[in-house]
Design a protein around this motif. Sequence first.
Motif, PDB file in Angstrom:
ATOM      1  N   GLY A 800      47.674  49.686 129.897  1.00  0.00           N
ATOM      2  CA  GLY A 800      48.936  49.514 129.202  1.00  0.00           C
ATOM      3  C   GLY A 800      49.286  50.620 128.230  1.00  0.00           C
ATOM      4  O   GLY A 800      50.236  50.486 127.452  1.00  0.00           O
ATOM      5  N   GLU A 835      54.163  52.350 123.511  1.00  0.00           N
ATOM      6  CA  GLU A 835      55.548  51.941 123.736  1.00  0.00           C
ATOM      7  C   GLU A 835      55.816  51.734 125.224  1.00  0.00           C
ATOM      8  O   GLU A 835      55.283  52.448 126.065  1.00  0.00           O
ATOM      9  CB  GLU A 835      56.493  53.010 123.172  1.00  0.00           C
ATOM     10  CG  GLU A 835      56.399  53.121 121.652  1.00  0.00           C
ATOM     11  CD  GLU A 835      56.769  54.508 121.153  1.00  0.00           C
ATOM     12  OE1 GLU A 835      57.904  54.686 120.685  1.00  0.00           O
ATOM     13  OE2 GLU A 835      55.913  55.398 121.245  1.00  0.00           O
ATOM     14  N   LYS A 836      56.643  50.761 125.531  1.00  0.00           N
ATOM     15  CA  LYS A 836      56.919  50.396 126.918  1.00  0.00           C
ATOM     16  C   LYS A 836      58.187  51.084 127.422  1.00  0.00           C
ATOM     17  O   LYS A 836      59.047  51.493 126.663  1.00  0.00           O
ATOM     18  CB  LYS A 836      57.067  48.875 127.040  1.00  0.00           C
ATOM     19  CG  LYS A 836      55.843  48.088 126.592  1.00  0.00           C
ATOM     20  CD  LYS A 836      54.602  48.472 127.385  1.00  0.00           C
ATOM     21  CE  LYS A 836      53.385  47.683 126.941  1.00  0.00           C
ATOM     22  NZ  LYS A 836      52.163  48.087 127.654  1.00  0.00           N
ATOM     23  N   GLY A 837      58.261  51.176 128.743  1.00  0.00           N
ATOM     24  CA  GLY A 837      59.419  51.790 129.380  1.00  0.00           C
ATOM     25  C   GLY A 837      59.041  53.090 130.067  1.00  0.00           C
ATOM     26  O   GLY A 837      57.870  53.363 130.331  1.00  0.00           O
ATOM     27  N   THR A 838      60.064  53.879 130.355  1.00  0.00           N
ATOM     28  CA  THR A 838      59.823  55.181 130.973  1.00  0.00           C
ATOM     29  C   THR A 838      59.524  56.202 129.880  1.00  0.00           C
ATOM     30  O   THR A 838      60.372  56.466 129.024  1.00  0.00           O
ATOM     31  CB  THR A 838      61.038  55.636 131.795  1.00  0.00           C
ATOM     32  OG1 THR A 838      61.262  54.698 132.846  1.00  0.00           O
ATOM     33  CG2 THR A 838      60.799  57.013 132.401  1.00  0.00           C
ATOM     34  N   ASP A 857      55.959  55.529 134.090  1.00  0.00           N
ATOM     35  CA  ASP A 857      56.435  54.190 133.736  1.00  0.00           C
ATOM     36  C   ASP A 857      55.311  53.388 133.105  1.00  0.00           C
ATOM     37  O   ASP A 857      54.233  53.237 133.695  1.00  0.00           O
ATOM     38  CB  ASP A 857      56.940  53.464 134.984  1.00  0.00           C
ATOM     39  CG  ASP A 857      58.276  54.017 135.469  1.00  0.00           C
ATOM     40  OD1 ASP A 857      59.068  54.438 134.602  1.00  0.00           O
ATOM     41  OD2 ASP A 857      58.503  54.040 136.686  1.00  0.00           O
ATOM     42  N   ASN A 858      55.560  52.870 131.916  1.00  0.00           N
ATOM     43  CA  ASN A 858      54.604  52.022 131.209  1.00  0.00           C
ATOM     44  C   ASN A 858      55.267  50.669 131.010  1.00  0.00           C
ATOM     45  O   ASN A 858      55.917  50.411 130.001  1.00  0.00           O
ATOM     46  CB  ASN A 858      54.217  52.657 129.868  1.00  0.00           C
ATOM     47  CG  ASN A 858      53.092  51.908 129.190  1.00  0.00           C
ATOM     48  OD1 ASN A 858      52.273  51.275 129.852  1.00  0.00           O
ATOM     49  ND2 ASN A 858      53.040  51.986 127.869  1.00  0.00           N
ATOM     50  N   ARG A 859      55.135  49.851 132.046  1.00  0.00           N
ATOM     51  CA  ARG A 859      55.838  48.550 132.037  1.00  0.00           C
ATOM     52  C   ARG A 859      54.936  47.434 131.539  1.00  0.00           C
ATOM     53  O   ARG A 859      53.727  47.477 131.715  1.00  0.00           O
ATOM     54  CB  ARG A 859      56.324  48.220 133.451  1.00  0.00           C
ATOM     55  CG  ARG A 859      57.255  49.279 134.037  1.00  0.00           C
ATOM     56  CD  ARG A 859      58.561  49.381 133.282  1.00  0.00           C
ATOM     57  NE  ARG A 859      59.451  50.397 133.851  1.00  0.00           N
ATOM     58  CZ  ARG A 859      60.618  50.726 133.333  1.00  0.00           C
ATOM     59  NH1 ARG A 859      61.052  50.119 132.239  1.00  0.00           N
ATOM     60  NH2 ARG A 859      61.364  51.654 133.875  1.00  0.00           N
TER      61      ARG A 859
END
Length: 859
Positions: A800, A835-838, A857-859
């Motif tokens: 993650g 942090e999440k998202g692209t 991508d860190n979803r």
Amino acid sequence: MAKYWIGFLGCFFSVWTVSCGQPSPQKQQKVETTSAPQDNAKADLQLIFQVLEEKYQGKTQSRSSLTFKNTGNAPLLATGWKIYFNGSPSYKAKDTNGPIKIESINGDLLHLVPTENFKAIASGDSITVEVVSAGQIINDSRAPYGFYLVWDKEPAKGYTLTTRYVKPTKNAVGWIEAQDIYRQNQNIQNIPEDKLTKVFPTPAQYTKTGSSITLTPATMVTTDPAFANEGKLLSEYLETILGKPNVAQVQEYGKNSIQLNKKPGLGAEGYELQVLPMAIVINATTPAGAFYGIQSLKTLIPPSAYAQKQTSITVDGVQIKDASRFPHRAFMMDVARNFQQKEQVLKVLDLMALYKLNVLHFHLNDDEGWRLEIAGLPELTQVGGRRGHTLDNLQFLQSAYASGPDVNNSTGSGHYTKEDFIEILKYAKARHIKVIPEIETPGHARAAIKAMDARYYRLLNEGKKTEAEQYLLRDLNDKSVYRSVQYWNDNVMDVSMPSTYRFLEKVTDEVLAMYKEAGAPIQTIHFGGDEVPKGVWEKSPSVQALMKKDASIKEIDDLWYYFFNKLNAMLKARKMYLSGWEEVGLRKVRENSKLSYVANPVLAKENVHVDVWNNIGTNSDLAYRMANAGYKVVLTNVTNLYLDLAYQKAYEEPGLYWGGFVDLDKPFYFIPLNYMKNMKVDESNNPIKPGTFAGKEQLTSKGKANIVGLQAPLWSERILSPERQEYMLLPKLLGLAERAWAPDPMWATEPNTAKSEALYTAAWSQFVNTLGKRELPRLNYYHNGFQYRIPTAGALVENGKVLANVQLPGMVIRYTVDGSEPTAQSKVYLGPITEKGTVKLRVFDVTGRGSRVIAVDNR
């Protein structure tokens, strides 16, 4: 060399037959095709190119789209025009009954013409057609480019068209991913700058003393009279950062001085450098040794000193004893395919000098350009030195390599005057760089051939037939049919004609006169000698007459040996030796209908120097075979030293890729005397299988003595600006500099694989830290700055979190998560990103220049 394989692939793949389908937008069919031509369509037609499918129909070919967008105010008519472009002749319309057809003209020039099925394009509308081409389009170097429009009613005038290239939506060719780059970088250790060796390339002996000296504008440069030139250059250099110190030809020890002293026994290029609290002392036997000691001093100076004028500079105390490993440390600059101005040549010479490279192999002519003024032969530069849209190649040459229709294009057209060339020679000589001019023969000679054709017709029209024929380079009645690997059908000199040798003697003597006027040394001329295609000379009346006259010429292949024996004799008469590409020293052998090449024993005894580029496939040991046979070999291995090859397998990376991908590590891990030991990947970037080199010839002790040095070429097919040249040149050239100058590293000779790998990893970390923290920051300012490539960040998602790294420690990774492109003000990567998202990441140097962006991508 590069030019061979680009052409080979095109010629090979062009035999594929392509099938078709037809896009037919309905809107275009409503346009009146009888409207008056739209004059501003000359500039208002835009093209968009995109690859749609690799391995189309299961073959090694690509299907692409070409969109014509009319941005003008009137329709583009269905007829009355052609669009010219440069690319592989394998480009064909996918639909043989569609709205366009593509025809090859000569070389890499093609044109696209509308068929009866083409419908006029209304203002604001577009039409898309599909094309099929050979090979996989990994980046845009194999895409068509250099588009321009020509109206039938105005056939001698071309209008440049804007073209946009759209990245394919699918990764069907195995582009490198962010996680691949991360894994490549993960063994790199961050080494504090004070732990780095501060002289580059790595010296033979280097000891830190713990003391230092402070240089100021009052620092005195004292020099032995034999080193006056070197003292002057050092003074001029110090002026750029301190203000001009005094130069005196004395040998007395002075406070706060830099002394250049003559000392016997240090060799042709050796030196000693001591940085003491009261003085810097450089000892050398020769001016070259003194010069290289000065270059080491330059790299000792902190890179930050170059950013602005300094009132003082502190230099760390060291003791160095050093000398070159190889006497021939070369960079080959191709200015024939695309031209570079004199000022850029001088800039590159300063770069070479800083890193102790001592040979500029100057590729001055080819099929696409002749770049040196030759007294008495004005057509060479007036015709052979210019490119544009032409119907007959008599005033100038046709467009090539995206030079476009304008004859004033600064990359397709240009040459060095006699005064320019003499200035270049003097500049190089002062920096102990030998300039080896290359005059490509007998192939790759179209620019010269067409220029001498123009001369012939000019003088013939003046009634001077004998004078017209004096330097003619082809038999006007030759009906031979051939196609070179760059697709030319008229680019080979006729080696049976006396006028060919008169021409080469004329050029040679004029070149020698320029060297003499410059006071520059010249020992050899490089006469090319590569890539003469099958079919050449077979139907030349002049050749047939020579074969009847000369019993030693029994078959067409014998003309090759006839030609180079004559060139060798011509140079020997002028007290020089012959240089060429590897083919100069090879002889064809046929056994059981199988063709192979072996070293020609005749020229092996003549001190002939060959640049051996081909270490692919069955030729992996060719350089060693030729050295063992007696040739003086310059290692120019394509897989590790060709600077025009793309850094990485990525669509956004410029450069060719026919011989693989050459990132910074390839020249660094090259082992000159045992290069097969450390070859890790093949030209497709796949790991080399165990046993690949079993049975290949290794260097003998005699062969080792015949390896005179290393060379890195930069072919210029895609080099359309000084900035692009510098991007492809740096930082890779520094890997060559290290290998050519520094002693053989321990990891190269360590027999234990595990120990060798550990030693290599430590040395690689030292190298990239030195570049990232010292040498590239220096090059931001040196000679007004170089636009070197900034490496792409590596990144992967783990638990993650986004982890990132960089090939060159000292550079900064910045990132965004809001969809925007990272700038020099974006967040700095200091550790795993939660942090999440692209997440978009970009590497920056100290001046704020950035790399290309990668996203994960860190979803």
